[in-house]
Design a protein around this motif. Sequence first.
Motif, PDB file in Angstrom:
ATOM      1  N   ARG A 222       0.854  -1.188   0.000  1.00 44.14           N
ATOM      2  CA  ARG A 222       0.000   0.000   0.000  1.00 44.14           C
ATOM      3  C   ARG A 222       0.885   1.232   0.000  1.00 44.14           C
ATOM      4  O   ARG A 222       1.918   1.263   0.678  1.00 44.14           O
ATOM      5  N   ILE A 223       0.505   2.242  -0.753  1.00 44.29           N
ATOM      6  CA  ILE A 223       1.298   3.460  -0.757  1.00 44.29           C
ATOM      7  C   ILE A 223       0.400   4.656  -0.519  1.00 44.29           C
ATOM      8  O   ILE A 223      -0.615   4.822  -1.171  1.00 44.29           O
ATOM      9  N   GLU A 224       0.811   5.479   0.419  1.00 45.44           N
ATOM     10  CA  GLU A 224       0.045   6.697   0.660  1.00 45.44           C
ATOM     11  C   GLU A 224       0.627   7.842  -0.147  1.00 45.44           C
ATOM     12  O   GLU A 224      -0.087   8.653  -0.696  1.00 45.44           O
ATOM     13  N   ALA A 225       1.956   7.924  -0.221  1.00 50.37           N
ATOM     14  CA  ALA A 225       2.571   8.881  -1.149  1.00 50.37           C
ATOM     15  C   ALA A 225       2.546   8.195  -2.506  1.00 50.37           C
ATOM     16  O   ALA A 225       3.209   7.186  -2.696  1.00 50.37           O
ATOM     17  N   PRO A 226       1.756   8.739  -3.454  1.00 53.42           N
ATOM     18  CA  PRO A 226       1.585   8.021  -4.717  1.00 53.42           C
ATOM     19  C   PRO A 226       2.907   7.755  -5.422  1.00 53.42           C
ATOM     20  O   PRO A 226       3.020   6.813  -6.172  1.00 53.42           O
ATOM     21  N   GLY A 227       3.905   8.575  -5.155  1.00 56.60           N
ATOM     22  CA  GLY A 227       5.190   8.403  -5.824  1.00 56.60           C
ATOM     23  C   GLY A 227       6.035   7.309  -5.226  1.00 56.60           C
ATOM     24  O   GLY A 227       7.118   7.028  -5.711  1.00 56.60           O
ATOM     25  N   GLN A 228       5.556   6.711  -4.152  1.00 58.25           N
ATOM     26  CA  GLN A 228       6.394   5.713  -3.508  1.00 58.25           C
ATOM     27  C   GLN A 228       6.279   4.360  -4.179  1.00 58.25           C
ATOM     28  O   GLN A 228       6.020   3.353  -3.549  1.00 58.25           O
ATOM     29  N   LEU A 229       6.427   4.363  -5.487  1.00 59.13           N
ATOM     30  CA  LEU A 229       6.570   3.116  -6.213  1.00 59.13           C
ATOM     31  C   LEU A 229       7.796   2.424  -5.621  1.00 59.13           C
ATOM     32  O   LEU A 229       8.747   3.078  -5.258  1.00 59.13           O
ATOM     33  N   ARG A 230       7.754   1.106  -5.548  1.00 57.16           N
ATOM     34  CA  ARG A 230       8.814   0.414  -4.834  1.00 57.16           C
ATOM     35  C   ARG A 230      10.176   0.698  -5.473  1.00 57.16           C
ATOM     36  O   ARG A 230      11.147   0.981  -4.804  1.00 57.16           O
ATOM     37  N   SER A 231      10.223   0.608  -6.794  1.00 59.29           N
ATOM     38  CA  SER A 231      11.486   0.903  -7.463  1.00 59.29           C
ATOM     39  C   SER A 231      11.467   2.348  -7.918  1.00 59.29           C
ATOM     40  O   SER A 231      10.823   2.694  -8.886  1.00 59.29           O
ATOM     41  N   HIS A 232      12.148   3.223  -7.190  1.00 61.53           N
ATOM     42  CA  HIS A 232      12.048   4.645  -7.485  1.00 61.53           C
ATOM     43  C   HIS A 232      13.423   5.287  -7.524  1.00 61.53           C
ATOM     44  O   HIS A 232      13.563   6.433  -7.831  1.00 61.53           O
ATOM     45  N   TYR A 233      14.444   4.534  -7.180  1.00 60.01           N
ATOM     46  CA  TYR A 233      15.777   5.121  -7.062  1.00 60.01           C
ATOM     47  C   TYR A 233      16.780   4.224  -7.748  1.00 60.01           C
ATOM     48  O   TYR A 233      17.876   4.023  -7.269  1.00 60.01           O
ATOM     49  N   ALA A 234      16.356   3.653  -8.889  1.00 61.10           N
ATOM     50  CA  ALA A 234      17.120   2.546  -9.433  1.00 61.10           C
ATOM     51  C   ALA A 234      18.369   2.960 -10.178  1.00 61.10           C
ATOM     52  O   ALA A 234      18.327   3.770 -11.094  1.00 61.10           O
ATOM     53  N   PRO A 235      19.525   2.374  -9.813  1.00 60.24           N
ATOM     54  CA  PRO A 235      20.680   2.438 -10.706  1.00 60.24           C
ATOM     55  C   PRO A 235      20.405   1.513 -11.896  1.00 60.24           C
ATOM     56  O   PRO A 235      19.432   0.754 -11.873  1.00 60.24           O
ATOM     57  N   ALA A 236      21.239   1.571 -12.919  1.00 61.36           N
ATOM     58  CA  ALA A 236      20.993   0.771 -14.119  1.00 61.36           C
ATOM     59  C   ALA A 236      21.307  -0.708 -13.895  1.00 61.36           C
ATOM     60  O   ALA A 236      20.833  -1.558 -14.633  1.00 61.36           O
ATOM     61  N   LYS A 237      22.106  -1.016 -12.866  1.00 59.24           N
ATOM     62  CA  LYS A 237      22.570  -2.398 -12.659  1.00 59.24           C
ATOM     63  C   LYS A 237      21.863  -3.075 -11.496  1.00 59.24           C
ATOM     64  O   LYS A 237      21.398  -2.400 -10.588  1.00 59.24           O
ATOM     65  N   PRO A 238      21.862  -4.442 -11.492  1.00 61.02           N
ATOM     66  CA  PRO A 238      21.300  -5.152 -10.345  1.00 61.02           C
ATOM     67  C   PRO A 238      22.103  -4.853  -9.080  1.00 61.02           C
ATOM     68  O   PRO A 238      23.325  -4.681  -9.141  1.00 61.02           O
ATOM     69  N   LEU A 239      21.407  -4.797  -7.961  1.00 67.41           N
ATOM     70  CA  LEU A 239      22.029  -4.405  -6.704  1.00 67.41           C
ATOM     71  C   LEU A 239      21.681  -5.427  -5.628  1.00 67.41           C
ATOM     72  O   LEU A 239      20.530  -5.811  -5.486  1.00 67.41           O
ATOM     73  N   ARG A 240      22.695  -5.889  -4.891  1.00 68.25           N
ATOM     74  CA  ARG A 240      22.495  -6.878  -3.825  1.00 68.25           C
ATOM     75  C   ARG A 240      22.762  -6.214  -2.479  1.00 68.25           C
ATOM     76  O   ARG A 240      23.762  -5.512  -2.300  1.00 68.25           O
ATOM     77  N   LEU A 241      21.839  -6.439  -1.521  1.00 69.01           N
ATOM     78  CA  LEU A 241      21.940  -5.782  -0.213  1.00 69.01           C
ATOM     79  C   LEU A 241      22.624  -6.685   0.807  1.00 69.01           C
ATOM     80  O   LEU A 241      22.749  -7.892   0.605  1.00 69.01           O
ATOM     81  N   ASP A 242      23.042  -6.074   1.935  1.00 73.96           N
ATOM     82  CA  ASP A 242      23.587  -6.813   3.087  1.00 73.96           C
ATOM     83  C   ASP A 242      24.737  -7.737   2.719  1.00 73.96           C
ATOM     84  O   ASP A 242      24.818  -8.866   3.206  1.00 73.96           O
ATOM     85  N   ALA A 243      25.622  -7.279   1.850  1.00 72.85           N
ATOM     86  CA  ALA A 243      26.743  -8.098   1.385  1.00 72.85           C
ATOM     87  C   ALA A 243      27.938  -7.945   2.328  1.00 72.85           C
ATOM     88  O   ALA A 243      28.372  -6.837   2.627  1.00 72.85           O
ATOM     89  N   GLY A 244      28.474  -9.087   2.789  1.00 74.91           N
ATOM     90  CA  GLY A 244      29.657  -9.053   3.644  1.00 74.91           C
ATOM     91  C   GLY A 244      30.934  -9.010   2.824  1.00 74.91           C
ATOM     92  O   GLY A 244      31.983  -8.571   3.290  1.00 74.91           O
ATOM     93  N   SER A 245      30.851  -9.485   1.580  1.00 76.24           N
ATOM     94  CA  SER A 245      31.991  -9.446   0.667  1.00 76.24           C
ATOM     95  C   SER A 245      31.455  -9.461  -0.755  1.00 76.24           C
ATOM     96  O   SER A 245      30.262  -9.700  -0.962  1.00 76.24           O
ATOM     97  N   ALA A 246      32.331  -9.194  -1.735  1.00 72.63           N
ATOM     98  CA  ALA A 246      31.887  -9.076  -3.124  1.00 72.63           C
ATOM     99  C   ALA A 246      32.104 -10.367  -3.894  1.00 72.63           C
ATOM    100  O   ALA A 246      33.107 -11.053  -3.700  1.00 72.63           O
ATOM    101  N   ASP A 247      31.166 -10.719  -4.785  1.00 70.63           N
ATOM    102  CA  ASP A 247      31.413 -11.742  -5.795  1.00 70.63           C
ATOM    103  C   ASP A 247      32.328 -11.105  -6.854  1.00 70.63           C
ATOM    104  O   ASP A 247      32.416  -9.881  -6.940  1.00 70.63           O
ATOM    105  N   PRO A 248      32.987 -11.953  -7.688  1.00 67.23           N
ATOM    106  CA  PRO A 248      33.971 -11.409  -8.630  1.00 67.23           C
ATOM    107  C   PRO A 248      33.403 -10.361  -9.602  1.00 67.23           C
ATOM    108  O   PRO A 248      34.123  -9.450 -10.019  1.00 67.23           O
ATOM    109  N   ASP A 249      32.110 -10.464  -9.953  1.00 63.72           N
ATOM    110  CA  ASP A 249      31.561  -9.511 -10.932  1.00 63.72           C
ATOM    111  C   ASP A 249      30.868  -8.329 -10.247  1.00 63.72           C
ATOM    112  O   ASP A 249      30.169  -7.554 -10.889  1.00 63.72           O
ATOM    113  N   GLU A 250      31.058  -8.192  -8.935  1.00 61.06           N
ATOM    114  CA  GLU A 250      30.375  -7.118  -8.196  1.00 61.06           C
ATOM    115  C   GLU A 250      31.319  -5.980  -7.788  1.00 61.06           C
ATOM    116  O   GLU A 250      32.460  -6.221  -7.400  1.00 61.06           O
ATOM    117  N   TRP A 251      30.794  -4.769  -7.834  1.00 64.75           N
ATOM    118  CA  TRP A 251      31.438  -3.586  -7.253  1.00 64.75           C
ATOM    119  C   TRP A 251      30.819  -3.420  -5.866  1.00 64.75           C
ATOM    120  O   TRP A 251      29.609  -3.229  -5.741  1.00 64.75           O
TER     121      TRP A 251
END
Length: 319
Positions: A222-251
Motif C-alpha cells: 500500500r502506498i500513501e505517497a503516490p510516488g512511492q513506487l517500490r522501485s524509485h531510485y534505481a541504478p541501471a545495474k542489479p544491486l544486492r543488499l547486506d553483502a559481507g563481501s563481493a562476488d567477482p563480478d560485483e562492485w
Amino acid sequence: MSAQNTLVLPYGGDAVAEAARLIRAGEPVAVPTETVYGLAADATSPAAIAQIYAAKGRPPFNPLIVHVALDDAERYGRFDTAGRALAGAFWPGPLTLVVPLREAGGLAAAVTAGLATVALRCPAHPAMQSLLAVAGRPLAAPSANASGGISPTRAEHVLASLGGRIPLILDAGPTARGIESTIVAVDERGARLLRPGPITLAELEAATSANVSQPFAAGDGRIEAPGQLRSHYAPAKPLRLDAGSADPDEWLIGFGPVTGDDNLSPSGNLDEAAAGLFEALHRADAQARPRIAVAPIPPDGIGLAINDRLRRAAAPREG
Ligand code: TXA
Ligand code: MG
C-alpha cells in the motif's frame, strides 16, 4: 521535446536573477537544496508544471513537493497543532509536511495531482531560499533527475540526466544531506511518516510529543505517497543488499569495517553515509563490473532512510 542548450551557472546573485527570470517565463530550472538538487518551476502555473513532468518523463499521477518561504506555508495548506509543531521545529530544513490543501492558495491542480492534500517544504539551502524570494512565487520541485533514476546530489548528475531538456542548472557543489527530505502527513488521524529521511523518527516524535506511525514500512504494497513506487531510485545495474563481501563480478559499496571498492563511511558514521549514498550509486553504475553489492547498514536514525532508498534501488524496475 526538442533538445536545448543547458547552461550551468555557479550559484550567486547573477545566476539567481537569471533563474528567477526563467521561472517567471514558465521554464523549469535545476536548483540545489540541502537534500538533493530539485527541478523547480512556478507552482501556480499549469504550463510551467507541465514542463517539469515533460522534462522528467514523470507519470502525471505523482504529485510534487511545493517549496515555500517560511511565512507563506499557511497560504497553501492547513496546519493543526502537530503540523505547526513540526514546522516550528524543523523549518527551514529537510522536512516535507503533507497537509490539507487550501484551494484559495492558487496552486496549479497538476502540482497535487488532484489530491485534497499538498506536500509543503521550506528548504534551508540559500540558493533555493533566494530563488523563492527573487521569483516571488511558490516553487514546485521534484528531484532533478529523469523519472526512475537516482536523485542528483551534484550539478554534474543533473546535467547527465536532464542535459538538453532544461535551460539552466544552478551549481552550488555537492548537497549536504545527500538524501531526500523526510515526508510526514499530518491531519486529524495524527502524524504518519510517509518517507524516512534526514529528520529521524525520534526527532519527529520529540517535536510532536506523540507517536508517529510508519505506514511506509508496512511492506504490504500500500502506498500513501503516490510516488512511492517500490522501485524509485534505481541504478541501471542489479544491486544486492547486506553483502559481507563481493562476488567477482560485483562492485562492493562498503560501510564501516566492510571495506569494499568504495566506502560510505569507514568510521561507520550514518550521516556521512547518507550524504554520499547517491554519489556512490552513481559511481558504481559507471564501473565496468556488471553488478553492485552494498554492505549492511544499521537501521538506526537516518540509517532507516538509507535502507529505504537501498531497498528501492534493489527492487526490480516497474514499467
Ligand atoms: O528533498 C526533497 O524532498 C527533494 C527536494 C528537491 O526538495 N524533492 C523530492 O521530490 O524528493 P520528489 O518529487 O522526488 O518526491 C516527492 C514525493 C513523491 O514520492 C510524491 O509522491 C510525494 O512526495 N508527495 C507529493 N505530494 C504528496 C501528497 N499530497 N500526498 C502524499 N505524497 C505526496
Ligand atoms: Mg525523486
